[in-house]
Design a protein around this motif. Structure first.
Motif, short mmCIF file in Angstrom:
data_model
loop_
_atom_site.label_atom_id
_atom_site.label_comp_id
_atom_site.label_asym_id
_atom_site.label_seq_id
_atom_site.Cartn_x
_atom_site.Cartn_y
_atom_site.Cartn_z
N GLU A 182 117.44 -30.64 -56.81
CA GLU A 182 116.10 -30.18 -57.16
C GLU A 182 115.34 -29.69 -55.93
O GLU A 182 114.47 -28.83 -56.03
N ARG A 183 115.67 -30.27 -54.77
CA ARG A 183 115.00 -29.87 -53.53
C ARG A 183 115.79 -28.80 -52.78
O ARG A 183 115.24 -28.06 -51.97
N GLU A 184 117.11 -28.75 -53.05
CA GLU A 184 117.93 -27.71 -52.41
C GLU A 184 117.43 -26.32 -52.74
O GLU A 184 117.37 -25.44 -51.87
N HIS A 185 117.11 -26.09 -53.98
CA HIS A 185 116.74 -24.74 -54.42
C HIS A 185 115.51 -24.22 -53.69
O HIS A 185 115.56 -23.13 -53.09
N PRO A 186 114.38 -24.94 -53.70
CA PRO A 186 113.22 -24.42 -52.95
C PRO A 186 113.47 -24.40 -51.45
O PRO A 186 112.90 -23.55 -50.75
N LEU A 187 114.30 -25.30 -50.94
CA LEU A 187 114.62 -25.30 -49.50
C LEU A 187 115.33 -24.01 -49.13
O LEU A 187 114.98 -23.37 -48.12
N LEU A 188 116.31 -23.60 -49.91
CA LEU A 188 117.05 -22.39 -49.59
C LEU A 188 116.16 -21.16 -49.73
O LEU A 188 116.17 -20.28 -48.86
N VAL A 189 115.38 -21.10 -50.80
CA VAL A 189 114.50 -19.95 -51.01
C VAL A 189 113.53 -19.80 -49.84
O VAL A 189 113.35 -18.70 -49.29
N ALA A 190 112.90 -20.89 -49.45
CA ALA A 190 111.92 -20.82 -48.36
C ALA A 190 112.58 -20.45 -47.04
O ALA A 190 112.03 -19.66 -46.25
N SER A 191 113.77 -20.99 -46.78
CA SER A 191 114.47 -20.67 -45.53
C SER A 191 114.84 -19.20 -45.46
O SER A 191 114.65 -18.54 -44.43
N VAL A 192 115.37 -18.67 -46.56
CA VAL A 192 115.73 -17.25 -46.60
C VAL A 192 114.49 -16.38 -46.42
O VAL A 192 114.51 -15.36 -45.72
N ARG A 193 113.38 -16.77 -47.05
CA ARG A 193 112.15 -15.99 -46.93
C ARG A 193 111.67 -15.93 -45.47
O ARG A 193 111.30 -14.86 -44.98
N TRP A 194 111.70 -17.05 -44.77
CA TRP A 194 111.24 -17.07 -43.38
C TRP A 194 112.16 -16.23 -42.49
O TRP A 194 111.71 -15.60 -41.55
N ILE A 195 113.45 -16.24 -42.79
CA ILE A 195 114.38 -15.38 -42.03
C ILE A 195 114.09 -13.92 -42.35
O ILE A 195 114.01 -13.07 -41.45
N ALA A 196 113.93 -13.60 -43.63
CA ALA A 196 113.68 -12.22 -44.04
C ALA A 196 112.38 -11.68 -43.45
O ALA A 196 112.27 -10.49 -43.12
N GLU A 197 111.40 -12.56 -43.31
CA GLU A 197 110.11 -12.15 -42.75
C GLU A 197 110.13 -12.08 -41.23
O GLU A 197 109.13 -11.70 -40.61
N GLY A 198 111.26 -12.45 -40.62
CA GLY A 198 111.39 -12.38 -39.17
C GLY A 198 110.82 -13.56 -38.41
O GLY A 198 110.75 -13.54 -37.18
N ARG A 199 110.43 -14.60 -39.12
CA ARG A 199 109.84 -15.76 -38.46
C ARG A 199 110.89 -16.66 -37.83
O ARG A 199 110.63 -17.31 -36.81
N VAL A 200 112.07 -16.72 -38.45
CA VAL A 200 113.14 -17.62 -37.98
C VAL A 200 114.35 -16.79 -37.59
O VAL A 200 114.72 -15.83 -38.28
N ARG A 201 114.98 -17.17 -36.49
CA ARG A 201 116.24 -16.55 -36.07
C ARG A 201 117.03 -17.56 -35.24
O ARG A 201 116.47 -18.54 -34.73
N GLN A 202 118.32 -17.31 -35.12
CA GLN A 202 119.14 -18.14 -34.26
C GLN A 202 118.95 -17.70 -32.82
O GLN A 202 118.94 -16.51 -32.52
N ALA A 203 118.80 -18.68 -31.95
CA ALA A 203 118.63 -18.41 -30.52
C ALA A 203 119.65 -19.26 -29.77
O ALA A 203 119.36 -20.39 -29.36
N GLY A 204 120.88 -18.73 -29.64
CA GLY A 204 121.93 -19.51 -29.01
C GLY A 204 122.27 -20.72 -29.84
O GLY A 204 122.60 -20.61 -31.02
N ALA A 205 122.17 -21.90 -29.23
CA ALA A 205 122.48 -23.14 -29.94
C ALA A 205 121.25 -23.74 -30.60
O ALA A 205 121.28 -24.89 -31.04
N ALA A 206 120.19 -22.97 -30.70
CA ALA A 206 118.94 -23.48 -31.25
C ALA A 206 118.40 -22.49 -32.28
O ALA A 206 118.99 -21.45 -32.55
N VAL A 207 117.27 -22.87 -32.88
CA VAL A 207 116.56 -22.01 -33.82
C VAL A 207 115.22 -21.65 -33.20
O VAL A 207 114.55 -22.50 -32.60
#
Length: 235
Positions: A182-207
């Motif tokens: 039940e929590r996986e679904h909104p977690l994935l949606v929100a994570s994808v949205r933040w990546i799509a919006e350019g807020r989150v990216r991988q930075a080497g071994a970190a985020v």
């Protein structure tokens, strides 16, 4: 709109890898339809022709393809074939949503920083399979799910965000799995949205969040939105 500006917007392109029923895929599709996820779903790929995720994709007009591992000499050859087809749809991000095969190092490196996975535990605890049973057996009082970038090591990439749920007295692996899902679904949606919006990216071994290293995973609040850890208690 003038001709100079008519082609400036390109939707963020998502390809999904799934082996099972496709509930996380369905959550992404629903969020996009509701206007909460600014992405284009450009393909769903599987290692199982009977995967429910493929049926969901086709029902929504999303290209869907399954390749059988039995048709390839080994894992590297299978991944070369599969990921060449994924590359052909030009994804900005590959989402592993219930994809049950280990991915070869060559394929992971080919899409470094552009592939994420959702895993049903609070990583780094319980990588691999049977996470709910293992959490109960260990006496955990808290469990959950994590979204992380994929690296060659199993479930070991930088963690973007987590959702936490209590482990209740009398829980079975099945009841705990249902609560986590039940929590996986909104977690994935929100994570994808933040990546799509350019807020989150991988930075080497970190985020990186908004261009700065994220010291700990984002947390999904009761409002089903992501928050930095220091804000989660007030969400």
């Amino acid at each position: 709109m003038s001709p100079a500006h008519s082609h400036t917007f390109r939707p963020f392109r998502i390809a999904v890898l799934a082996s099972g029923r496709g509930s996380n895929l369905a959550a992404l599709i629903a969020a996009r339809a509701a206007g909460r996820l600014p992405v284009e779903l450009v393909g769903v790929f599987s290692d199982r022709a009977g995967a429910g995720a493929l049926e969901i994709a086709r029902a929504h007009g999303i290209p869907a393809l399954a390749l059988s591992p039995k048709d390839s000499a080994d894992r590297t050859a299978f991944d070369e074939s599969l990921f060449s087809r994924i590359a052909a749809v030009q994804p900005d991000l590959i989402v592993c949503a219930g994809y049950m095969r280990l991915i070869s190092e060559a394929a992971v490196r080919r899409f470094a920083g552009r592939m994420i996975n959702i895993h049903p535990s609070l990583l780094p605890k319980y990588p691999g399979l049977h996470t709910h049973a293992r959490a109960i057996a260990a006496g955990e009082r808290e469990h959950g799910a994590s979204v992380h970038y994929v690296i060659p090591a199993l479930d070991a990439g930088p963690v973007i965000a987590q959702a936490r749920v209590p482990v209740l007295d009398g829980d079975t692996p099945e009841t705990l799995a249902g609560r986590v899902l039940e929590r996986e679904h909104p977690l994935l949606v929100a994570s994808v949205r933040w990546i799509a919006e350019g807020r989150v990216r991988q930075a080497g071994a970190a985020v990186a969040l908004d261009g700065r290293p994220l010291p700990a995973p984002l947390l999904l609040g009761p409002d089903q939105e992501l928050h930095p850890p220091c804000e989660s208690s007030t969400a």
